[in-house]
Design a protein around this motif. Structure first.
Motif, PDB file in Angstrom:
ATOM      1  N   ILE A  86      31.943  44.545  93.800  1.00 48.94           N
ATOM      2  CA  ILE A  86      32.914  45.430  94.454  1.00 48.94           C
ATOM      3  C   ILE A  86      32.786  46.859  93.935  1.00 48.94           C
ATOM      4  O   ILE A  86      32.661  47.818  94.718  1.00 48.94           O
ATOM      5  CB  ILE A  86      34.343  44.903  94.247  1.00 48.94           C
ATOM      6  CG1 ILE A  86      34.535  43.565  94.964  1.00 48.94           C
ATOM      7  CG2 ILE A  86      35.373  45.920  94.746  1.00 48.94           C
ATOM      8  CD1 ILE A  86      35.850  42.879  94.655  1.00 48.94           C
ATOM      9  N   THR A  87      32.823  47.024  92.629  1.00 52.17           N
ATOM     10  CA  THR A  87      32.816  48.382  92.072  1.00 52.17           C
ATOM     11  C   THR A  87      31.498  49.094  92.353  1.00 52.17           C
ATOM     12  O   THR A  87      31.488  50.287  92.682  1.00 52.17           O
ATOM     13  CB  THR A  87      33.096  48.348  90.562  1.00 52.17           C
ATOM     14  OG1 THR A  87      32.169  47.460  89.920  1.00 52.17           O
ATOM     15  CG2 THR A  87      34.514  47.863  90.291  1.00 52.17           C
ATOM     16  N   GLU A  88      30.384  48.384  92.223  1.00 56.55           N
ATOM     17  CA  GLU A  88      29.103  49.013  92.512  1.00 56.55           C
ATOM     18  C   GLU A  88      28.973  49.316  94.002  1.00 56.55           C
ATOM     19  O   GLU A  88      28.376  50.322  94.392  1.00 56.55           O
ATOM     20  CB  GLU A  88      27.967  48.106  92.032  1.00 56.55           C
ATOM     21  CG  GLU A  88      27.881  48.022  90.515  1.00 56.55           C
ATOM     22  CD  GLU A  88      26.896  46.974  90.032  1.00 56.55           C
ATOM     23  OE1 GLU A  88      26.160  46.422  90.876  1.00 56.55           O
ATOM     24  OE2 GLU A  88      26.866  46.711  88.813  1.00 56.55           O
ATOM     25  N   PHE A 120      45.377  42.813  92.780  1.00 59.04           N
ATOM     26  CA  PHE A 120      44.844  42.946  91.433  1.00 59.04           C
ATOM     27  C   PHE A 120      44.033  44.230  91.375  1.00 59.04           C
ATOM     28  O   PHE A 120      42.861  44.260  91.742  1.00 59.04           O
ATOM     29  CB  PHE A 120      43.988  41.726  91.103  1.00 59.04           C
ATOM     30  CG  PHE A 120      43.552  41.626  89.668  1.00 59.04           C
ATOM     31  CD1 PHE A 120      44.242  42.266  88.642  1.00 59.04           C
ATOM     32  CD2 PHE A 120      42.429  40.881  89.323  1.00 59.04           C
ATOM     33  CE1 PHE A 120      43.843  42.166  87.323  1.00 59.04           C
ATOM     34  CE2 PHE A 120      42.005  40.773  88.010  1.00 59.04           C
ATOM     35  CZ  PHE A 120      42.716  41.425  87.007  1.00 59.04           C
ATOM     36  N   ALA A 121      44.676  45.314  90.920  1.00 55.88           N
ATOM     37  CA  ALA A 121      44.050  46.641  90.955  1.00 55.88           C
ATOM     38  C   ALA A 121      42.773  46.702  90.129  1.00 55.88           C
ATOM     39  O   ALA A 121      41.885  47.519  90.402  1.00 55.88           O
ATOM     40  CB  ALA A 121      45.042  47.693  90.472  1.00 55.88           C
ATOM     41  N   ASN A 122      42.658  45.854  89.103  1.00 60.25           N
ATOM     42  CA  ASN A 122      41.475  45.886  88.237  1.00 60.25           C
ATOM     43  C   ASN A 122      40.185  45.594  88.988  1.00 60.25           C
ATOM     44  O   ASN A 122      39.095  45.942  88.520  1.00 60.25           O
ATOM     45  CB  ASN A 122      41.629  44.869  87.101  1.00 60.25           C
ATOM     46  CG  ASN A 122      42.839  45.155  86.238  1.00 60.25           C
ATOM     47  OD1 ASN A 122      43.902  45.495  86.750  1.00 60.25           O
ATOM     48  ND2 ASN A 122      42.701  45.009  84.930  1.00 60.25           N
ATOM     49  N   GLU A 148      40.978  40.133  82.256  1.00 59.04           N
ATOM     50  CA  GLU A 148      41.302  39.356  81.064  1.00 59.04           C
ATOM     51  C   GLU A 148      41.879  37.991  81.424  1.00 59.04           C
ATOM     52  O   GLU A 148      42.271  37.731  82.557  1.00 59.04           O
ATOM     53  CB  GLU A 148      42.285  40.122  80.185  1.00 59.04           C
ATOM     54  CG  GLU A 148      41.745  41.464  79.705  1.00 59.04           C
ATOM     55  CD  GLU A 148      42.739  42.242  78.873  1.00 59.04           C
ATOM     56  OE1 GLU A 148      42.302  42.988  77.991  1.00 59.04           O
ATOM     57  OE2 GLU A 148      43.954  42.081  79.128  1.00 59.04           O
ATOM     58  N   ASN A 149      41.930  37.129  80.405  1.00 57.73           N
ATOM     59  CA  ASN A 149      42.593  35.818  80.483  1.00 57.73           C
ATOM     60  C   ASN A 149      41.954  34.899  81.527  1.00 57.73           C
ATOM     61  O   ASN A 149      42.654  34.167  82.237  1.00 57.73           O
ATOM     62  CB  ASN A 149      44.084  35.971  80.769  1.00 57.73           C
ATOM     63  CG  ASN A 149      44.900  34.877  80.097  1.00 57.73           C
ATOM     64  OD1 ASN A 149      44.473  34.313  79.093  1.00 57.73           O
ATOM     65  ND2 ASN A 149      46.049  34.563  80.661  1.00 57.73           N
ATOM     66  N   PRO A 181      33.622  48.378  81.337  1.00 58.23           N
ATOM     67  CA  PRO A 181      33.998  47.628  80.134  1.00 58.23           C
ATOM     68  C   PRO A 181      34.524  46.244  80.495  1.00 58.23           C
ATOM     69  O   PRO A 181      35.725  45.993  80.490  1.00 58.23           O
ATOM     70  CB  PRO A 181      35.102  48.504  79.525  1.00 58.23           C
ATOM     71  CG  PRO A 181      35.747  49.166  80.700  1.00 58.23           C
ATOM     72  CD  PRO A 181      34.640  49.386  81.685  1.00 58.23           C
ATOM     73  N   PHE A 182      33.613  45.324  80.820  1.00 58.48           N
ATOM     74  CA  PHE A 182      34.033  43.967  81.160  1.00 58.48           C
ATOM     75  C   PHE A 182      34.450  43.222  79.884  1.00 58.48           C
ATOM     76  O   PHE A 182      33.779  43.286  78.859  1.00 58.48           O
ATOM     77  CB  PHE A 182      32.892  43.191  81.828  1.00 58.48           C
ATOM     78  CG  PHE A 182      32.649  43.612  83.248  1.00 58.48           C
ATOM     79  CD1 PHE A 182      33.695  44.008  84.062  1.00 58.48           C
ATOM     80  CD2 PHE A 182      31.361  43.597  83.773  1.00 58.48           C
ATOM     81  CE1 PHE A 182      33.455  44.383  85.370  1.00 58.48           C
ATOM     82  CE2 PHE A 182      31.120  43.981  85.079  1.00 58.48           C
ATOM     83  CZ  PHE A 182      32.178  44.375  85.879  1.00 58.48           C
TER      84      PHE A 182
END
Length: 808
Positions: free
Chosen positions: A128-130, A174-176, A185-186, A803-804
């Motif tokens: 998604i981000t790429e 989920f904005a992340n 996380e989690n 930063p995964f």
């Protein structure tokens, strides 16, 4: 949402008949949310918000008179688009997004990251981000950006259907997932059980209580060829998932609405829609309102490209070409027909380019003023290289005008140019200039034929004029670079006598006939029997102009509706084209059915397969939306020889979308022809596509995920198959950036079996992020008896540093 749209990979609207082929989709209680419907809802909402913002900042009112695409586009463009503006580009842009969204289920069906299956959260977020970085960096390459947008939205939407996000009582997106600086996380550890067993396989919520209490993130495992999954893990579920029969049985997918999971399905749809809106807003903020609208096909006219020869022999001609282009720009500036974009590509020998792209007419005029004729000899030039650059840079449906006096040195690009024309549906008009008095500056026999072939393949013309008469031929550019341009008829013949008929409807304006050729006569007659011949330059039907090999006939505004005739007689090859302005039009794609866990329809990037019915998906638009027209017959008709229409059987998908199946496909080159009724006026209409197509026994398939890093090699697997005779098959691949590539020059074919190969492409390390690349792979059987191609669009994107974190 994966399984819900599988039978509608191309449709803009749902069809219950086609939905039945997707066994996993069971609409209950009126719930019919799919990737298509979610994407459509989010896109239309975001586009309306953007239109409102543009209207507010420009001081006009945004008030669509109805819900149709035509009315939305007209209202969004406001007073700058007085007169008719076609919604064809807007509908085509939306369809490109929908198609690529759906094709993730075909091209990446076994990829866990593309669907957030098997707890592949970090890898899915990276896609998604790429992808978003690629869209932002490459926002001016509309087609590549729309294709990437469709794929990214699919993956984003799948997160909410395939994970336990909504089971964790989350109501917001989920904005992340779209913010690379925030960690995920989690996530449940690989050895942590996440689901309880469901003997019936259809339990509404099988997530273990401790997973919910500890707020751990998990998703279902999907097995297409294997039933194995980690012990205790959830399955995706459904008939196509082999892991769903392994304990813990069942599945947590919320793709469809079924008894017991209605609330979870609805929550997933709501979250996926909100998340899609967030992603679209992020892209809109980076692009700006107007570029975001242009990305989605909301602008005035098509793009206009000028490909101009700047060799020394053009010293006299280039000044004339400049004056012609200035006149075109000035005449369109500030009108509803002002091009949405200008592109300039100079070429000579041994260079071509650089490309200039702008929406500002004054900037384009300034760039053209800098052109000077120098260098080169009396030999051929790199005309087709310049044309290739224009075709790969211009938006789909653009009009490209080539000015040259030279042969094509790079004639080896002809097949690539033909493939790009078919892919972009752009129109090419070639102006071939010679010295006054008709003496040819260079030998042009073979070259002019090549130019004519390419122009005809695109629905354009090859015009042979003297330098002094070039300004008289520019009316064709003024005609074609207009909004809402439609083609009623186009044919070509090698010679002979023939009568052509064509249907003119009440709504058509500015009707013009174009004839190219020499040593001919023609006679036009209207439904009332009034006629006008080529010797009557101003007669009872219109005004005739003749320059070089071009005849331009503009019919009077008080034309009669109904069936017209034109009698042609020529000892030489000629072309005939009838156009007008109107918003009744259609867009189309050739498609093929595919099987698998999620059956559906996929677009064909090359030629349709010979020996099988041709399938097309049409979107028909009327003056007041699709409901304002009814479609009569749809079929395929030869362009260069006499022959009847090969009629197709149609399935109405709603909202103007029609699936057409043609059993008896014409031999040679053909186009799509459509007739119907305009319900606003009650008159019959006829429309024709411009881009020619033919069938092939060769099939070429290739899939790439859309982006490649600078300095990194990307491997692209491809396959070739023939249903004709086997034997050696030559492979030729080209990219418009001249990036280094490797690929097998030949593959051996056995009838009915695929031969596989791999192409590698490596952008140099200094390639700017956001550079677009168009790649064509051409396969030809022995003695070039048959051929086909695949076209891929890639973006060069620098890797995102994210930063995964996997905190368990």
């Amino acid at each position: 949402m994966c399984s819900a749209l599988h039978a509608l990979a191309l449709a803009l609207a749902l069809s219950l008949a086609l939905l039945q082929s997707s066994v996993a989709f069971v609409p209950i209680g009126g719930g019919e949310a799919t990737h298509v419907s979610i994407t459509r809802t989010a896109l239309l909402q975001k586009l309306k918000e953007t239109c409102q913002a543009v209207a507010d900042s420009s001081g006009y009112e945004f008030n669509p008179t109805g819900p149709s695409a035509e009315e939305l586009v007209q209202a969004c463009l406001g007073p700058t688009a007085t007169g008719e503006v076609s919604a064809g580009k807007f509908r085509a842009a939306l369809q490109e997004v929908y198609v690529q969204n759906a094709l993730v289920d075909l091209n990446f069906v076994a990829s866990a990251p593309h669907h957030f299956n098997s707890e592949a959260f970090l890898e899915g977020r990276a896609l998604i981000t790429e992808g978003v970085v690629s869209i932002k960096a490459n926002i001016q390459n509309h087609q590549a950006s729309r294709e990437m947008l469709g794929r990214v939205l699919h993956t984003l939407q799948d997160f909410y259907s395939h994970s336990n996000w909504v089971e964790l009582d989350n109501t917001e997106p989920f904005a992340n997932l779209i913010q690379p600086d925030l960690p995920i996380e989690n996530i449940a550890a690989k050895d942590t059980a996440t689901c309880r067993d469901c003997a019936s396989g259809n339990c509404p919520n099988t997530i273990l209580a401790n997973i919910l209490q500890e707020n751990k993130l998990t998703s279902g495992y999907m097995g297409i060829s294997s039933s194995e999954k980690p012990k205790g893990k959830c399955s995706h579920g459904g008939a196509g998932d082999l892991t769903s029969a392994a304990v813990p049985r069942g599945g947590i997918s919320k793709d469809e609405r079924r008894p017991g999971n209605e609330a979870l399905h609805d929550a997933a749809v709501t979250a996926a829609t909100s998340a899609s809106l967030q992603l679209l807003e992020d892209i809109r903020g980076a692009a700006g309102d107007r570029d975001f609208l242009r990305l989605m096909g909301i602008d005035r006219s098509s793009g206009v490209c000028f490909v101009i020869d700047t060799t020394g022999s053009m010293a006299d001609d280039i000044a004339t070409a400049k004056a012609v282009v200035y006149n075109i720009i000035d005449s369109k500036k500030g009108t509803q027909d002002e091009p949405s974009e200008y592109i300039l590509v100079p070429f000579n020998d041994p260079d071509f380019g650089p490309l200039t792209r702008t929406t500002d007419p004054e900037v384009m005029k300034n760039e053209i003023s800098k052109l000077t004729a120098s260098g080169g000899g009396d030999g051929p030039e790199l005309c087709l290289s310049g044309l290739q650059m224009a075709l790969t840079a211009a938006p789909a449906f653009s009009h490209i005008y080539v000015f040259t006096d030279a042969t094509a040195k790079d004639i080896a690009l002809k097949d690539t140019i033909s493939a790009l024309i078919s892919s972009t549906k752009s129109t090419v008009v070639n102006f071939f200039m010679t010295t006054s008095g008709g003496r040819k500056r260079r030998s042009i026999t073979a070259t002019f034929n090549d130019y004519r072939d390419l122009a005809l393949a695109s629905g354009g013309q090859a015009i042979h004029v003297t330098k002094g008469s070039l300004p008289e031929a520019t009316g064709i550019i003024l005609d074609t670079s207009t909004s809402a341009l439609v083609t009623v008829l186009q044919r070509s013949r090698s010679s002979g006598s023939e009568t052509f008929t064509f249907l003119l409807d009440e709504s058509l304006k500015n009707i013009t006939l174009y004839i190219t050729g020499s040593q001919m006569t023609f006679n036009i007659s209207n439904p009332a029997g009034v006629s006008q011949s080529n010797t009557q330059l101003s007669g009872g039907l219109g005004t005739i102009q003749s320059v070089g090999n071009l005849w331009r006939i503009r019919l009077d505004d008080d034309k009669q509706t109904g069936t017209w005739k034109i009698q042609m007689a020529s000892a030489q090859p000629y072309t005939l084209k009838v156009t007008g302005q109107n918003t009744i039009t259609f867009i189309y794609d050739y498609v093929q059915a595919f099987k698998g866990p999620h059956p559906g329809y996929a677009p064909i990037t090359g030629r349709p397969q010979a020996g099988r019915p041709a399938m097309l998906l049409l979107s028909v638009m009327g003056r007041k939306g699709p409901a304002s027209v009814t479609v009569g017959e749809v079929g395929l008709i030869p362009v260069s020889r006499a022959g009847p229409v090969s009629k197709g059987s149609t399935t109405d998908l709603g909202n103007g979308d029609i699936l057409v199946t043609v059993d008896a496909v014409p031999q040679g080159e053909f186009v799509v022809i459509l007739t119907g009724t305009d319900l606003v006026s009650g008159s019959q209409f006829q429309r024709q596509s411009t881009t020619q197509m033919s069938v092939s026994k060769v099939i070429v398939t290739a899939v790439a995920d859309g982006s490649v890093e600078p300095g990194q090699m990307l491997s692209i697997p491809f396959s070739v198959m023939t249903e004709g005779s086997g034997g050696p098959c030559s492979i030729n691949a080209r990219n418009d950036r001249e990036f280094p590539m490797t690929f097998p020059m030949n593959v051996p074919l056995t009838t009915g079996h695929y031969a596989n190969g791999t192409l590698t492409i490596t952008p140099p390390k200094d390639t700017p992020s956001g550079t677009d690349v168009t790649l064509t792979i051409m396969a030809k059987t022995s003695a070039a008896a048959d051929s086909n191609y695949a076209v891929l669009r890639l973006s060069v994107v620098s890797k995102v540093t994210t930063p995964f974190h996997r905190c368990t």
